[in-house]
Design a protein around this motif. Sequence first.
Motif, PDB file in Angstrom:
ATOM      1  N   ILE A   1       0.839  -1.198   0.000  1.00  0.00           N
ATOM      2  CA  ILE A   1       0.000   0.000   0.000  1.00  0.00           C
ATOM      3  C   ILE A   1       0.876   1.250   0.000  1.00  0.00           C
ATOM      4  N   TRP A   2       0.474   2.225  -0.819  1.00  0.00           N
ATOM      5  CA  TRP A   2       1.169   3.511  -0.908  1.00  0.00           C
ATOM      6  C   TRP A   2       0.171   4.633  -0.673  1.00  0.00           C
ATOM      7  N   GLN A   3       0.590   5.598   0.122  1.00  0.00           N
ATOM      8  CA  GLN A   3      -0.198   6.816   0.277  1.00  0.00           C
ATOM      9  C   GLN A   3       0.202   7.724  -0.888  1.00  0.00           C
ATOM     10  N   VAL A   4      -0.787   8.198  -1.629  1.00  0.00           N
ATOM     11  CA  VAL A   4      -0.553   9.022  -2.811  1.00  0.00           C
ATOM     12  C   VAL A   4      -1.166  10.397  -2.542  1.00  0.00           C
ATOM     13  N   ILE A   5      -0.307  11.417  -2.513  1.00  0.00           N
ATOM     14  CA  ILE A   5      -0.754  12.771  -2.199  1.00  0.00           C
ATOM     15  C   ILE A   5      -0.345  13.695  -3.342  1.00  0.00           C
TER      16      ILE A   5
ATOM     17  N   ASN B   1       2.959  19.091  -6.757  1.00  0.00           N
ATOM     18  CA  ASN B   1       3.830  17.959  -6.448  1.00  0.00           C
ATOM     19  C   ASN B   1       3.011  16.707  -6.185  1.00  0.00           C
ATOM     20  N   LEU B   2       3.629  15.563  -6.444  1.00  0.00           N
ATOM     21  CA  LEU B   2       3.054  14.262  -6.124  1.00  0.00           C
ATOM     22  C   LEU B   2       4.008  13.570  -5.165  1.00  0.00           C
ATOM     23  N   ARG B   3       3.480  13.173  -4.014  1.00  0.00           N
ATOM     24  CA  ARG B   3       4.293  12.458  -3.025  1.00  0.00           C
ATOM     25  C   ARG B   3       3.758  11.038  -2.898  1.00  0.00           C
ATOM     26  N   LEU B   4       4.677  10.079  -2.920  1.00  0.00           N
ATOM     27  CA  LEU B   4       4.349   8.673  -2.735  1.00  0.00           C
ATOM     28  C   LEU B   4       5.031   8.201  -1.465  1.00  0.00           C
ATOM     29  N   VAL B   5       4.243   7.682  -0.543  1.00  0.00           N
ATOM     30  CA  VAL B   5       4.769   7.240   0.746  1.00  0.00           C
ATOM     31  C   VAL B   5       4.463   5.757   0.897  1.00  0.00           C
TER      32      VAL B   5
ATOM     33  N   ALA C   1       8.427  12.744 -14.561  1.00  0.00           N
ATOM     34  CA  ALA C   1       8.317  13.776 -13.523  1.00  0.00           C
ATOM     35  C   ALA C   1       9.629  13.799 -12.735  1.00  0.00           C
ATOM     36  N   PRO C   2      10.270  14.961 -12.639  1.00  0.00           N
ATOM     37  CA  PRO C   2      11.543  15.044 -11.921  1.00  0.00           C
ATOM     38  C   PRO C   2      11.381  14.799 -10.421  1.00  0.00           C
ATOM     39  N   ASP C   3      12.391  14.179  -9.847  1.00  0.00           N
ATOM     40  CA  ASP C   3      12.453  13.912  -8.405  1.00  0.00           C
ATOM     41  C   ASP C   3      12.768  15.226  -7.686  1.00  0.00           C
TER      42      ASP C   3
ATOM     43  N   GLY D   1       8.922   9.243  -1.910  1.00  0.00           N
ATOM     44  CA  GLY D   1       9.344   9.876  -3.146  1.00  0.00           C
ATOM     45  C   GLY D   1       8.460  11.084  -3.408  1.00  0.00           C
ATOM     46  N   GLN D   2       9.035  12.141  -3.918  1.00  0.00           N
ATOM     47  CA  GLN D   2       8.250  13.337  -4.234  1.00  0.00           C
ATOM     48  C   GLN D   2       8.683  13.846  -5.594  1.00  0.00           C
TER      49      GLN D   2
END
Length: 171
Positions: free
Chosen positions: A63-67, A81-85, A111-113, A125-126
Amino acid sequence: MLRSFLQILLRLLLLGTVTILIFLGLDISTSKRAIAAITRLESVPGEIIYRSQLKLEDKSGHIWQVILWKQIYTGHPSTVNLRLVGFPGSAELIHPQPLRITKATGEVLIAPDVFLDSAPAPTIGQYNFQDILPNLPVESLLLSIPLPGEKFINISVPPSVVKEWQTVLKD
């Protein structure tokens, strides 16, 4: 008489079992939907954040939190921005590595880091989505997070989530 009673009882038991299995199957299929909501935050004067936050499962079952959020500062251009936790058990991410976004047509966007050296935690990751989001059609997407050795963590994003992200961009 006893035999016909047992046959009726067996048929009722079978009917009850099939009914329960059907309802369990319906529940399992609906639980795969991604449900998110856009929130508006104003933490300090002059700063507004529009955010979409949900949990999605990768192809390995983690499971990943996608923000996804848009941040607006008075007098400055907005950022998206997109953050994946990753939750416990997820792979450690390497930085800086771009995120691959694959459209249904097979076209790949990059999409650049945002984290040039290291992230706040190894499973975060963001990515800068400022130029990516306006180019995303409302269709299923595949997010591919790079790992060492040409491996990827793949997360499917349903069209309903992409539509919500487009709404964040418009707010």
